[in-house]
Design a protein around this motif. Structure first.
Motif, PDB file in Angstrom:
ATOM      1  N   ALA A  92       9.892  21.332 -41.760  1.00 16.31           N
ATOM      2  CA  ALA A  92      10.933  21.314 -41.445  1.00 16.31           C
ATOM      3  C   ALA A  92      12.100  20.376 -43.113  1.00 16.31           C
ATOM      4  CB  ALA A  92      11.387  20.936 -39.803  1.00 16.31           C
ATOM      5  N   TYR A 124       4.252  23.402 -38.680  1.00 14.85           N
ATOM      6  CA  TYR A 124       5.365  23.047 -38.847  1.00 14.85           C
ATOM      7  C   TYR A 124       6.036  21.521 -39.134  1.00 14.85           C
ATOM      8  CZ  TYR A 124      10.600  25.036 -40.730  1.00 14.85           C
ATOM      9  OH  TYR A 124      11.578  24.621 -41.263  1.00 14.85           O
ATOM     10  N   TYR A 139      13.734  22.331 -35.926  1.00 13.72           N
ATOM     11  CA  TYR A 139      12.522  23.361 -34.347  1.00 13.72           C
ATOM     12  C   TYR A 139      12.846  24.730 -34.051  1.00 13.72           C
ATOM     13  CZ  TYR A 139       9.506  19.846 -36.497  1.00 13.72           C
ATOM     14  OH  TYR A 139       8.689  19.182 -37.594  1.00 13.72           O
ATOM     15  N   LEU A 157       4.750  22.769 -33.476  1.00 16.32           N
ATOM     16  CA  LEU A 157       5.524  21.745 -33.776  1.00 16.32           C
ATOM     17  C   LEU A 157       4.890  20.551 -34.727  1.00 16.32           C
ATOM     18  CD1 LEU A 157       7.031  23.339 -32.593  1.00 16.32           C
ATOM     19  CD2 LEU A 157       8.207  22.315 -31.540  1.00 16.32           C
ATOM     20  N   TRP A 177       2.881  20.918 -29.609  1.00 21.83           N
ATOM     21  CA  TRP A 177       3.538  20.235 -29.888  1.00 21.83           C
ATOM     22  C   TRP A 177       2.779  18.675 -30.857  1.00 21.83           C
ATOM     23  CZ3 TRP A 177       5.522  22.421 -26.818  1.00 21.83           C
ATOM     24  CH2 TRP A 177       5.794  22.539 -25.032  1.00 21.83           C
TER      25      TRP A 177
END
Ligand code: GLA
Length: 375
Positions: A92, A124, A139, A157, A177
């Protein structure tokens, strides 16, 4: 609908770090077939950081040609030809954690690039995010860009739990995540990330959205990128038992081409994987611990769709064999209810018990049992 049960696959980072090459990825996909990894339910073959070329070309990310001479789309196609799914990594911020170009300000074009390449999974990361920007918004932006491609891409995530992603990750389009910083191949890391830092997050996980206590280190034995001395097979068994009870994504981090029998026995155990993949999608929770610092025995429970309950009994103690007990009351069963008890690692019925079940466990080892109430 993606990720109705916790995603399962392999990721290059734990063992290989930046030392990746298209042959490794092809051979790993081959090993998914020849080693029974795919048959056990693992699906995603994911390339982590350092696949990228140092510079964008015409504003687009591209691959390192020395590592991927035939290109990422051809590699994705190869993975797909094995009936598997293909994953890749970006970040990111302006650069990845290893300093390669990343997606900040390029979210839409990068999402389109990944979709065009046949990517099914995007991890990510969160390094080099510009000061002052709102992390969750970054995000959200990539989640929106991925959806806009029209391709089903699982969104993983990785902001290390910094902004409590369990509270907003699903809304940002995330399917999983990370809840903590990086795992390494040591018992201390398994205890810290798994036993100490996941309890209490169980309310936030469910079908389509999972807490991720990071990738598995089972079978690394102190070799590779996140090696820290390695673990024993008992420690790897405890690690896998807990990750299954936690409904954690199961991302192998060892060299899938070179697993020994002990590793296969752990990561390919169908009955244990079935606990992780149970369709009810409940994350397990801690139901009890006794002992003192460094000598603790813990019990964790995960309710299953058929009314049975998976229970992990863990001896976190350094030296001695210890007795661990789970009381029916602690897992929501009436104490006079008889239950069949099956040992999932041994694949053995242990009999019918009432009130509680207890067993001796070696230091750093685990028992995983299934309690099935008899009606
Ligand atoms: C971060 C992530 C790791 C890995 C590396 C790659 O540390 O948390 O899982 O992706 O970056 O550089």
């Amino acid at each position: 609908m993606l990720a109705q049960t916790p995603p399962m696959g392999w990721n290059s980072w734990n063992t290989f770090g930046g030392n990746i090459h298209e042959d490794l990825i092809r051979e790993t996909a081959d090993a998914f077939i020849s080693e029974g990894v795919k048959e056990a339910g693992y699906e995603y073959v994911v390339i982590d950081d350092v696949w990228e070329a140092r510079e964008r070309v015409d504003g687009r990310l591209t691959w390192d040609e020395a590592k991927f001479p035939n290109g990422i789309p051809a590699l994705a196609e190869y993975v797909h030809s094995k009936g598997l799914k293909f994953g890749i990594y970006s970040c990111a911020g302006s650069h990845t954690c290893a300093g390669m170009p990343a997606s900040y300000g390029y979210e839409e074009v990068d999402a389109q690039t990944f979709a065009a390449w046949g990517v099914d999974f995007l991890k990510y990361d969160f390094c080099f995010a510009p000061a002052g920007v709102d992390g969750p918004k970054l995000y959200q932006r990539m989640g929106q860009a991925l959806r806009a491609t029209g391709r089903e891409i699982l969104f993983s995530l990785c902001e290390w739990g910094m902004h409590k992603p369990w509270e907003w990750g699903a809304k940002a389009g995330g399917h999983m995540w990370r809840t903590t910083g990086d795992i390494n191949d040591s018992w201390a890391s398994i205890v810290d990330i798994g036993f100490n830092r996941q309890a209490g997050l169980e309310a936030y996980a469910g079908p389509g959205h999972w807490n991720d206590p990071d990738m598995l280190v089972v079978g690394m034995y102190g070799k590779g990128n996140v090696a820290e001395g390695g673990c024993t097979d008992a420690e790897y068994r405890s690690h896998f038992s807990l990750w299954c009870l936690l409904a954690s994504p199961l991302m192998l981090g060892c060299d899938a081409r070179a697993m020994n029998q002990a590793t296969r026995d752990i990561v390919l155990n169908r009955a244990v994987i079935a606990v992780n993949q149970d369709p009810l999608g409940r994350q397990g929770y801690r139901v009890g611990g006794t002992g003192w610092a460094g000598e603790t025995v813990e019990a964790w429970a995960k309710p299953l769709h058929d009314g049975s309950i998976a229970v992990g009994l863990f001896n976190l103690g350094m030296r001695n064999q210890r007795r661990a007990t789970v009381a029916w009351e602690a897992v929501g069963l009436h104490d006079r209810r008889p239950c069949k008890v099956r040992d999932l690692w041994k694949g053995m019925d242990l009999g019918v018990f009432t009130g509680d079940f207890s067993t001796l466990i070696d230091s750093h080892d685990a028992a995983l049992v299934k309690l099935t109430p008899i009606h």
